[in-house]
Write a protein that holds these residues in place. Structure first.
Motif, PDB file in Angstrom:
ATOM      1  N   LEU A   4     -77.017  83.008   1.851  1.00  0.00           N
ATOM      2  CA  LEU A   4     -77.934  82.266   0.996  1.00  0.00           C
ATOM      3  C   LEU A   4     -77.407  80.848   0.876  1.00  0.00           C
ATOM      4  O   LEU A   4     -76.236  80.641   0.523  1.00  0.00           O
ATOM      5  CB  LEU A   4     -78.019  82.909  -0.395  1.00  0.00           C
ATOM      6  N   ILE A   5     -78.245  79.861   1.165  1.00  0.00           N
ATOM      7  CA  ILE A   5     -77.887  78.452   1.012  1.00  0.00           C
ATOM      8  C   ILE A   5     -78.764  77.873  -0.091  1.00  0.00           C
ATOM      9  O   ILE A   5     -79.992  77.851   0.029  1.00  0.00           O
ATOM     10  CB  ILE A   5     -78.091  77.661   2.312  1.00  0.00           C
ATOM     11  N   THR A   6     -78.139  77.418  -1.173  1.00  0.00           N
ATOM     12  CA  THR A   6     -78.897  76.815  -2.256  1.00  0.00           C
ATOM     13  C   THR A   6     -79.076  75.318  -2.017  1.00  0.00           C
ATOM     14  O   THR A   6     -78.386  74.726  -1.185  1.00  0.00           O
ATOM     15  CB  THR A   6     -78.206  77.039  -3.613  1.00  0.00           C
ATOM     16  N   GLN A  25     -78.025  85.288   9.539  1.00  0.00           N
ATOM     17  CA  GLN A  25     -79.359  85.456   8.978  1.00  0.00           C
ATOM     18  C   GLN A  25     -79.398  84.701   7.653  1.00  0.00           C
ATOM     19  O   GLN A  25     -78.627  84.995   6.738  1.00  0.00           O
ATOM     20  CB  GLN A  25     -79.678  86.933   8.764  1.00  0.00           C
ATOM     21  N   LEU A  26     -80.301  83.726   7.555  1.00  0.00           N
ATOM     22  CA  LEU A  26     -80.292  82.821   6.419  1.00  0.00           C
ATOM     23  C   LEU A  26     -81.445  83.075   5.452  1.00  0.00           C
ATOM     24  O   LEU A  26     -82.551  83.427   5.847  1.00  0.00           O
ATOM     25  CB  LEU A  26     -80.375  81.367   6.901  1.00  0.00           C
ATOM     26  N   ARG A  27     -81.141  82.861   4.195  1.00  0.00           N
ATOM     27  CA  ARG A  27     -82.148  82.754   3.140  1.00  0.00           C
ATOM     28  C   ARG A  27     -81.879  81.429   2.435  1.00  0.00           C
ATOM     29  O   ARG A  27     -80.739  81.156   2.041  1.00  0.00           O
ATOM     30  CB  ARG A  27     -82.047  83.913   2.150  1.00  0.00           C
ATOM     31  N   LEU A  28     -82.890  80.605   2.286  1.00  0.00           N
ATOM     32  CA  LEU A  28     -82.742  79.303   1.667  1.00  0.00           C
ATOM     33  C   LEU A  28     -83.402  79.296   0.295  1.00  0.00           C
ATOM     34  O   LEU A  28     -84.334  80.044   0.045  1.00  0.00           O
ATOM     35  CB  LEU A  28     -83.380  78.217   2.541  1.00  0.00           C
ATOM     36  N   GLU A  39     -86.499  82.017   5.989  1.00  0.00           N
ATOM     37  CA  GLU A  39     -86.863  82.583   4.693  1.00  0.00           C
ATOM     38  C   GLU A  39     -86.505  81.599   3.589  1.00  0.00           C
ATOM     39  O   GLU A  39     -85.373  81.106   3.524  1.00  0.00           O
ATOM     40  CB  GLU A  39     -86.136  83.910   4.455  1.00  0.00           C
ATOM     41  N   PHE A  40     -87.438  81.298   2.725  1.00  0.00           N
ATOM     42  CA  PHE A  40     -87.209  80.355   1.627  1.00  0.00           C
ATOM     43  C   PHE A  40     -87.768  80.936   0.338  1.00  0.00           C
ATOM     44  O   PHE A  40     -88.892  81.439   0.307  1.00  0.00           O
ATOM     45  CB  PHE A  40     -87.865  79.006   1.907  1.00  0.00           C
ATOM     46  N   ILE A  41     -86.959  80.854  -0.729  1.00  0.00           N
ATOM     47  CA  ILE A  41     -87.376  81.321  -2.045  1.00  0.00           C
ATOM     48  C   ILE A  41     -87.155  80.188  -3.040  1.00  0.00           C
ATOM     49  O   ILE A  41     -86.031  79.706  -3.205  1.00  0.00           O
ATOM     50  CB  ILE A  41     -86.586  82.566  -2.487  1.00  0.00           C
ATOM     51  N   ARG A  42     -88.225  79.773  -3.682  1.00  0.00           N
ATOM     52  CA  ARG A  42     -88.100  78.739  -4.707  1.00  0.00           C
ATOM     53  C   ARG A  42     -87.457  79.349  -5.942  1.00  0.00           C
ATOM     54  O   ARG A  42     -87.872  80.410  -6.418  1.00  0.00           O
ATOM     55  CB  ARG A  42     -89.467  78.167  -5.046  1.00  0.00           C
ATOM     56  N   SER A  43     -86.441  78.689  -6.476  1.00  0.00           N
ATOM     57  CA  SER A  43     -85.715  79.271  -7.602  1.00  0.00           C
ATOM     58  C   SER A  43     -85.134  78.181  -8.493  1.00  0.00           C
ATOM     59  O   SER A  43     -84.591  77.195  -8.009  1.00  0.00           O
ATOM     60  CB  SER A  43     -84.575  80.172  -7.095  1.00  0.00           C
ATOM     61  N   ASP A  44     -85.239  78.401  -9.797  1.00  0.00           N
ATOM     62  CA  ASP A  44     -84.609  77.528 -10.783  1.00  0.00           C
ATOM     63  C   ASP A  44     -83.287  78.112 -11.275  1.00  0.00           C
ATOM     64  O   ASP A  44     -82.661  77.554 -12.186  1.00  0.00           O
ATOM     65  CB  ASP A  44     -85.536  77.315 -11.980  1.00  0.00           C
TER      66      ASP A  44
END
Length: 232
Positions: A4-6, A25-28, A39-44
């Motif tokens: 996971l890369i923030t 395998q990345l999740r952004l 894969e991208f997830i908007r997150s606060d």
């Protein structure tokens, strides 16, 4: 490895994604949307189920702190650097994430005289500037998670990350480090068996570089390639 890369919307976040996507395998994630095929997830990074879902199935988090949307007050920076860091690391600990790589800044040591040989054993001397103080407090939060045996934490303090081509024609900054060199340092760190908590400084190879990366070179096989003094 599932990473996971923030703050993936930042130049450094995008460079890390580009450099690591072929081998992991990345999740952004980020506070604002990002146009990407990954894969991208908007997150606060709130204290809720959305942060739990963000870290689910992740092996290592590359945590690049992201300021709050409204950064005109000191409290916004401090909130983003402490509460959000705590929320993310708590969710990571509960989800069984193995490692967090916290990307901090060498600006924490700017008050030291330029002639001093500052290494990882020196204590940070953060200013009261919200972004600098926030990074220092974020490091403290991450270290506490490591000390409580909740997570393995690697803190990488970076110089001023910039693309080598963007440095052309600009006044020399002795704290520059090439984005590609940061990516290489991260790539090497992911392959190493490190202590529960470790800190390394990543800086360029210039003779006028503000700090040394000797310890990172030994432990992470980190060899920065870009000497900005050689760039016309």
């Amino acid at each position: 490895m599932h990473l996971l890369i923030t703050h993936a919307t930042s130049p450094l976040g995008r460079a890390l994604a580009d450099g690591l996507k072929s081998s992991h395998q990345l999740r952004l994630s980020g506070r604002t949307d990002l146009n990407t095929n990954l894969e991208f997830i908007r997150s606060d990074l709130g204290h809720d189920e959305s942060t739990d879902e963000l870290v689910a199935g992740i092996d290592t988090i590359i945590y690049l702190p992201e300021p709050a949307p409204q950064t005109d007050t000191s409290s916004a920076w401090i909130d983003a650097s402490t509460r959000c860091t705590y929320n993310l690391l708590l969710a990571a600990s509960n989800a069984g994430v193995k490692q967090v790589i916290y990307l901090s800044t060498l600006d924490l040591f700017l008050p030291y005289d330029e002639d001093m040989t500052v290494n990882e054993r020196w204590r940070p001397r953060p200013s009261c500037e919200p972004d600098i103080l926030g990074q220092h407090l974020g490091e403290f939060v991450a270290r506490e998670f490591a000390h409580e045996q909740a997570l393995q934490v690697l803190c990488l303090r970076l110089g001023h990350a910039i693309r080598a081509e963007d440095a052309k024609g600009k006044p020399f900054d002795p704290m520059w480090i090439a984005l590609d060199d940061v990516v290489e340092g991260l790539r090497n760190a992911l392959q190493k068996d490190l202590p529960r908590f470790a800190v390394f400084h990543l800086q360029s190879v210039s003779e006028r570089a503000r700090f040394s990366s000797a310890n990172a070179s030994a432990a992470l096989d980190f060899t920065p390639r870009v000497d900005f003094e050689a760039i016309p």
